[in-house]
Write a protein that holds these residues in place. Sequence first.
Motif, PDB file in Angstrom:
ATOM      1  N   TYR A  31      -1.232 -44.508 -31.383  1.00 34.30           N
ATOM      2  CA  TYR A  31       0.064 -44.268 -30.398  1.00 34.30           C
ATOM      3  C   TYR A  31      -0.649 -43.277 -29.550  1.00 34.30           C
ATOM      4  CZ  TYR A  31       1.012 -41.407 -34.047  1.00 34.30           C
ATOM      5  OH  TYR A  31       1.314 -40.320 -35.095  1.00 34.30           O
ATOM      6  N   GLN A  32      -0.130 -43.283 -28.634  1.00 35.48           N
ATOM      7  CA  GLN A  32      -0.170 -42.074 -27.930  1.00 35.48           C
ATOM      8  C   GLN A  32       1.277 -41.549 -27.006  1.00 35.48           C
ATOM      9  OE1 GLN A  32      -2.622 -39.675 -27.254  1.00 35.48           O
ATOM     10  NE2 GLN A  32      -4.794 -41.762 -27.921  1.00 35.48           N
ATOM     11  N   THR A  33       1.786 -40.468 -27.597  1.00 33.81           N
ATOM     12  CA  THR A  33       3.033 -40.090 -27.076  1.00 33.81           C
ATOM     13  C   THR A  33       3.436 -39.311 -25.417  1.00 33.81           C
ATOM     14  OG1 THR A  33       3.467 -37.836 -28.402  1.00 33.81           O
ATOM     15  CG2 THR A  33       3.393 -40.048 -29.382  1.00 33.81           C
ATOM     16  N   ALA A  34       4.637 -39.719 -25.296  1.00 33.05           N
ATOM     17  CA  ALA A  34       4.845 -38.607 -23.884  1.00 33.05           C
ATOM     18  C   ALA A  34       6.132 -38.807 -24.295  1.00 33.05           C
ATOM     19  CB  ALA A  34       4.707 -39.426 -22.766  1.00 33.05           C
ATOM     20  N   SER A  35       6.623 -37.042 -23.423  1.00 32.42           N
ATOM     21  CA  SER A  35       7.690 -36.843 -23.983  1.00 32.42           C
ATOM     22  C   SER A  35       8.406 -36.527 -22.205  1.00 32.42           C
ATOM     23  CB  SER A  35       8.296 -35.350 -24.135  1.00 32.42           C
ATOM     24  OG  SER A  35       7.286 -34.736 -23.259  1.00 32.42           O
ATOM     25  N   ASP A  36       8.315 -37.196 -21.098  1.00 33.90           N
ATOM     26  CA  ASP A  36       8.965 -36.943 -19.771  1.00 33.90           C
ATOM     27  C   ASP A  36       8.038 -38.164 -19.149  1.00 33.90           C
ATOM     28  OD1 ASP A  36       6.784 -36.190 -18.525  1.00 33.90           O
ATOM     29  OD2 ASP A  36       7.335 -34.103 -18.750  1.00 33.90           O
ATOM     30  N   GLY A  37       8.422 -38.672 -17.564  1.00 31.22           N
ATOM     31  CA  GLY A  37       8.409 -39.971 -17.015  1.00 31.22           C
ATOM     32  C   GLY A  37       6.814 -39.290 -16.473  1.00 31.22           C
ATOM     33  N   SER A  38       6.739 -38.005 -15.790  1.00 26.63           N
ATOM     34  CA  SER A  38       5.807 -37.536 -15.400  1.00 26.63           C
ATOM     35  C   SER A  38       4.051 -38.022 -16.768  1.00 26.63           C
ATOM     36  CB  SER A  38       5.404 -36.349 -15.129  1.00 26.63           C
ATOM     37  OG  SER A  38       6.341 -36.016 -13.897  1.00 26.63           O
ATOM     38  N   GLU A  39       4.232 -37.254 -17.951  1.00 29.35           N
ATOM     39  CA  GLU A  39       2.916 -37.179 -18.860  1.00 29.35           C
ATOM     40  C   GLU A  39       3.487 -38.961 -19.326  1.00 29.35           C
ATOM     41  OE1 GLU A  39       2.283 -35.647 -22.894  1.00 29.35           O
ATOM     42  OE2 GLU A  39       4.307 -35.428 -22.629  1.00 29.35           O
ATOM     43  N   ALA A  40       4.576 -39.266 -19.214  1.00 27.85           N
ATOM     44  CA  ALA A  40       3.827 -40.965 -19.366  1.00 27.85           C
ATOM     45  C   ALA A  40       3.771 -41.810 -18.125  1.00 27.85           C
ATOM     46  CB  ALA A  40       5.350 -41.701 -19.669  1.00 27.85           C
ATOM     47  N   LEU A  41       3.079 -41.858 -17.640  1.00 27.61           N
ATOM     48  CA  LEU A  41       2.715 -42.425 -16.704  1.00 27.61           C
ATOM     49  C   LEU A  41       1.205 -41.883 -16.097  1.00 27.61           C
ATOM     50  CD1 LEU A  41       4.901 -41.922 -12.975  1.00 27.61           C
ATOM     51  CD2 LEU A  41       4.386 -44.058 -13.787  1.00 27.61           C
ATOM     52  N   LEU A  42       0.561 -40.748 -16.990  1.00 23.39           N
ATOM     53  CA  LEU A  42      -0.418 -40.197 -17.157  1.00 23.39           C
ATOM     54  C   LEU A  42      -1.098 -41.078 -17.671  1.00 23.39           C
ATOM     55  CD1 LEU A  42      -2.695 -38.363 -15.870  1.00 23.39           C
ATOM     56  CD2 LEU A  42      -1.506 -36.497 -17.469  1.00 23.39           C
ATOM     57  N   MET A  43      -0.191 -40.977 -19.078  1.00 21.96           N
ATOM     58  CA  MET A  43      -0.965 -41.204 -20.100  1.00 21.96           C
ATOM     59  C   MET A  43      -1.318 -42.807 -19.868  1.00 21.96           C
ATOM     60  SD  MET A  43      -1.138 -38.559 -22.545  1.00 21.96           S
ATOM     61  CE  MET A  43      -1.703 -39.488 -23.991  1.00 21.96           C
ATOM     62  N   ALA A  44       0.010 -43.402 -19.503  1.00 24.89           N
ATOM     63  CA  ALA A  44      -0.640 -45.075 -18.997  1.00 24.89           C
ATOM     64  C   ALA A  44      -1.620 -45.015 -17.968  1.00 24.89           C
ATOM     65  CB  ALA A  44       0.625 -45.403 -18.589  1.00 24.89           C
ATOM     66  N   VAL A  45      -1.887 -44.655 -17.189  1.00 23.11           N
ATOM     67  CA  VAL A  45      -2.627 -44.574 -16.691  1.00 23.11           C
ATOM     68  C   VAL A  45      -3.928 -44.801 -17.298  1.00 23.11           C
ATOM     69  CG1 VAL A  45      -4.499 -43.902 -14.530  1.00 23.11           C
ATOM     70  CG2 VAL A  45      -1.874 -44.239 -14.903  1.00 23.11           C
ATOM     71  N   SER A  46      -4.235 -43.757 -17.982  1.00 20.23           N
ATOM     72  CA  SER A  46      -6.053 -43.334 -18.500  1.00 20.23           C
ATOM     73  C   SER A  46      -5.849 -43.847 -19.738  1.00 20.23           C
ATOM     74  CB  SER A  46      -5.849 -41.359 -19.146  1.00 20.23           C
ATOM     75  OG  SER A  46      -4.391 -41.339 -19.309  1.00 20.23           O
ATOM     76  N   HIS A  47      -5.218 -44.674 -20.786  1.00 20.41           N
ATOM     77  CA  HIS A  47      -4.780 -45.146 -22.161  1.00 20.41           C
ATOM     78  C   HIS A  47      -4.421 -46.291 -21.781  1.00 20.41           C
ATOM     79  CE1 HIS A  47      -5.835 -41.773 -24.112  1.00 20.41           C
ATOM     80  NE2 HIS A  47      -4.801 -40.888 -23.663  1.00 20.41           N
ATOM     81  N   LYS A  48      -4.364 -46.658 -20.382  1.00 13.33           N
ATOM     82  CA  LYS A  48      -4.007 -48.066 -20.965  1.00 13.33           C
ATOM     83  C   LYS A  48      -3.581 -48.768 -22.091  1.00 13.33           C
ATOM     84  CE  LYS A  48      -7.157 -48.955 -16.561  1.00 13.33           C
ATOM     85  NZ  LYS A  48      -7.335 -47.439 -16.405  1.00 13.33           N
ATOM     86  N   PRO A  49      -2.591 -48.864 -22.673  1.00 10.90           N
ATOM     87  CA  PRO A  49      -1.683 -48.951 -23.948  1.00 10.90           C
ATOM     88  C   PRO A  49      -1.729 -50.267 -23.557  1.00 10.90           C
ATOM     89  CG  PRO A  49      -0.151 -47.760 -22.460  1.00 10.90           C
ATOM     90  CD  PRO A  49      -1.818 -48.075 -21.390  1.00 10.90           C
ATOM     91  N   ASP A  50      -1.855 -51.580 -25.069  1.00  9.89           N
ATOM     92  CA  ASP A  50      -0.990 -52.262 -24.934  1.00  9.89           C
ATOM     93  C   ASP A  50       0.155 -52.707 -25.108  1.00  9.89           C
ATOM     94  OD1 ASP A  50      -4.016 -53.529 -25.319  1.00  9.89           O
ATOM     95  OD2 ASP A  50      -3.835 -51.823 -26.777  1.00  9.89           O
ATOM     96  N   ILE A  51       1.157 -51.872 -25.080  1.00  6.92           N
ATOM     97  CA  ILE A  51       2.376 -52.002 -25.657  1.00  6.92           C
ATOM     98  C   ILE A  51       2.633 -50.631 -25.161  1.00  6.92           C
ATOM     99  CG2 ILE A  51       4.771 -52.363 -26.770  1.00  6.92           C
ATOM    100  CD1 ILE A  51       2.935 -54.660 -28.152  1.00  6.92           C
TER     101      ILE A  51
END
Length: 236
Positions: A31-51
């Motif tokens: 897993y990876q974590t994000a604490s706000d929307g901006s970080e969430a978008l960055l993590m979603a782009v860079s890590h391409k999570p399954d869920i």
Amino acid sequence: MKDKVEILVVEDDAPIRNLIMTTLETQKYKYQTASDGSEALLMAVSHKPDIILMDLGLPDTDGVEVIRKIRTWSVAPIIVISARSDDRDKIEALDAGADDYLTKPFSVEELLARIRSTLRRLQYLESQGTEEIALFENGDLTIDYAAATVKLGEEKIHLMPMEYSLLCLLAKHVGKVLTHQYILDKVWVNALESDLSSLRVYMATLRKKIEPNKGQAKYIQTHIGIGYRMVRIEKN
């Protein structure tokens, strides 16, 4: 599907985030974590999570807006985890592109059940390409199992994995009434009592997409207190 499932946790409340992290660790999920929307978008782009596990009450933006942005380029399943329990909030999140909705407070067992159910739906979608019948046609509605796409006439309809699973199940049994429990057992597999209300919400969002004429139930018929049926439609 990747051998190691990767989950993105978007949650600004540290105690809840830690609870989710501990839960995922016990099940050996990456897993990876994000604490706000901006970080969430960055993590979603860079890590391409399954869920993606998504809180709605984020400090910099509403989680629904984050879901909408993610949906412009990703179809990764999104499970909302929110204290908002009103059906209108659920519908808004599902319309934005969420696949499941878990209300706070939640149990660890329920969270894991939702994740397992989502993974089973992903496996189900991946298996559709092996179906003997490549196309399902009913009126103007077409399901291309190999491509996992849905069209209404010439227009491609964008469905989330949960909506697609429900549509395929109804199509497989076109003309037959499927009980609520049967649908829950097939799509959720280990259905929880609270999933019945979620089923109604998902059916509502699915109908909005494949039945554009409001007030005219065309493809999916509700049998109150029993379940749902896909109606066989003659093509115009």
